[in-house]
Design an enzyme around this catalytic site. Structure first.
Site, short mmCIF file in Angstrom:
data_model
loop_
_atom_site.label_atom_id
_atom_site.label_comp_id
_atom_site.label_asym_id
_atom_site.label_seq_id
_atom_site.Cartn_x
_atom_site.Cartn_y
_atom_site.Cartn_z
N GLY A 46 -102.00 38.71 -91.26
CA GLY A 46 -101.98 39.35 -89.95
C GLY A 46 -100.60 39.25 -89.34
O GLY A 46 -99.81 38.36 -89.70
N GLN A 51 -94.27 39.19 -82.79
CA GLN A 51 -93.65 38.47 -83.91
C GLN A 51 -92.47 39.24 -84.51
O GLN A 51 -91.67 38.66 -85.24
CB GLN A 51 -94.68 38.18 -85.01
CG GLN A 51 -95.74 37.18 -84.58
CD GLN A 51 -96.70 36.89 -85.71
OE1 GLN A 51 -97.68 37.60 -85.89
NE2 GLN A 51 -96.40 35.87 -86.50
N CYS A 88 -99.22 30.68 -89.69
CA CYS A 88 -98.62 31.81 -88.96
C CYS A 88 -97.26 32.11 -89.57
O CYS A 88 -96.51 31.19 -89.87
CB CYS A 88 -98.47 31.42 -87.49
SG CYS A 88 -97.74 32.70 -86.47
N LEU A 89 -96.96 33.39 -89.74
CA LEU A 89 -95.66 33.76 -90.33
C LEU A 89 -94.50 33.34 -89.43
O LEU A 89 -93.37 33.22 -89.90
CB LEU A 89 -95.61 35.27 -90.59
CG LEU A 89 -96.56 35.78 -91.68
CD1 LEU A 89 -96.50 37.30 -91.79
CD2 LEU A 89 -96.27 35.13 -93.02
N HIS A 130 -106.54 34.86 -83.71
CA HIS A 130 -105.15 34.42 -83.84
C HIS A 130 -104.18 35.51 -83.37
O HIS A 130 -103.25 35.24 -82.60
CB HIS A 130 -104.90 34.05 -85.31
CG HIS A 130 -103.50 33.61 -85.61
ND1 HIS A 130 -103.19 32.32 -85.99
CD2 HIS A 130 -102.33 34.29 -85.63
CE1 HIS A 130 -101.87 32.25 -86.20
NE2 HIS A 130 -101.33 33.43 -86.01
N GLU A 131 -104.43 36.75 -83.83
CA GLU A 131 -103.49 37.84 -83.50
C GLU A 131 -103.61 38.26 -82.04
O GLU A 131 -102.60 38.55 -81.39
CB GLU A 131 -103.71 39.04 -84.43
CG GLU A 131 -103.52 38.75 -85.93
CD GLU A 131 -102.24 38.02 -86.29
OE1 GLU A 131 -101.22 38.16 -85.57
OE2 GLU A 131 -102.25 37.29 -87.30
N HIS A 134 -101.65 36.00 -79.94
CA HIS A 134 -100.20 36.31 -79.94
C HIS A 134 -99.85 37.28 -78.81
O HIS A 134 -98.78 37.19 -78.22
CB HIS A 134 -99.80 36.96 -81.26
CG HIS A 134 -99.39 36.00 -82.34
ND1 HIS A 134 -98.35 35.11 -82.18
CD2 HIS A 134 -99.84 35.82 -83.61
CE1 HIS A 134 -98.19 34.41 -83.32
NE2 HIS A 134 -99.09 34.82 -84.19
NI NI Z 1 -99.41 34.18 -86.16
#
Ligand code: NI
Length: 156
Positions: A46, A51, A88-89, A130-131, A134
């Site tokens: 995701g 991000q 998380c990226l 999670h997304e 963000h």
């Molecule tokens: Ni993330």
């Protein structure tokens, strides 16, 4: 399509609240394509627009069932609980345990600005939470129960 630079935890943009998309534009189509390419290139499941430094309510997810694009997603129902590792990226190389709902219903718009509703369980439910977090400037690291531990492959 292009790979965009992923912002890392500590970057102020990740703590900001994103604005809704009012109207689909060529620019947002390009953003979506770039976000998908960036997510796949990093082996994530995701990615949210902040991000890549864009404060708009745009999310892409793929938990292995193909790409899911959500514009202005809203959590409208959640049930149950799951506790598991999350990554998380924007926080490469680590993961930590987070408790999330095990079932969610999300209302969003697709890339044509048509309303969609997603029912999700397990990993997809976790990814949606999670997304969407963000988009409100919330990082999963703030929700981790037992601290972060190193991992070799990154997720989300
Ligand atoms: Ni993330």
């Amino acid at each position: 399509m292009a790979i965009r630079k992923i912002r890392l935890e500590g970057d102020a943009v990740l703590g900001k609240k994103c604005r809704p998309v009012e109207k689909m534009t060529d620019k947002i189509h390009v953003l979506v394509d770039d976000m998908l390419e960036t997510m796949y290139e990093s082996n994530g499941v995701g990615l949210a627009a902040p991000q890549v430094g864009i404060l708009k309510r745009v999310v892409v997810i793929d938990v292995g069932d193909g790409p899911l694009v959500m514009i202005n997603p809203q959590l409208i129902e959640s049930q149950g609980e799951q506790t598991g590792d999350e990554g998380c990226l924007s926080v490469p190389g680590v993961a930590g345990q987070v408790t999330r709902p095990n079932y969610v219903r999300v209302q969003a718009l697709d890339e044509e600005m048509q309303e969609i509703e997603i029912e999700a369980t397990e990993l997809l439910a976790r990814a949606c939470c999670h997304e969407i977090d963000h988009l409100d400037g919330i990082m999963y690291t703030a929700l981790v129960e037992d601290g972060l531990h190193p991992v070799s492959n990154e997720e989300e």
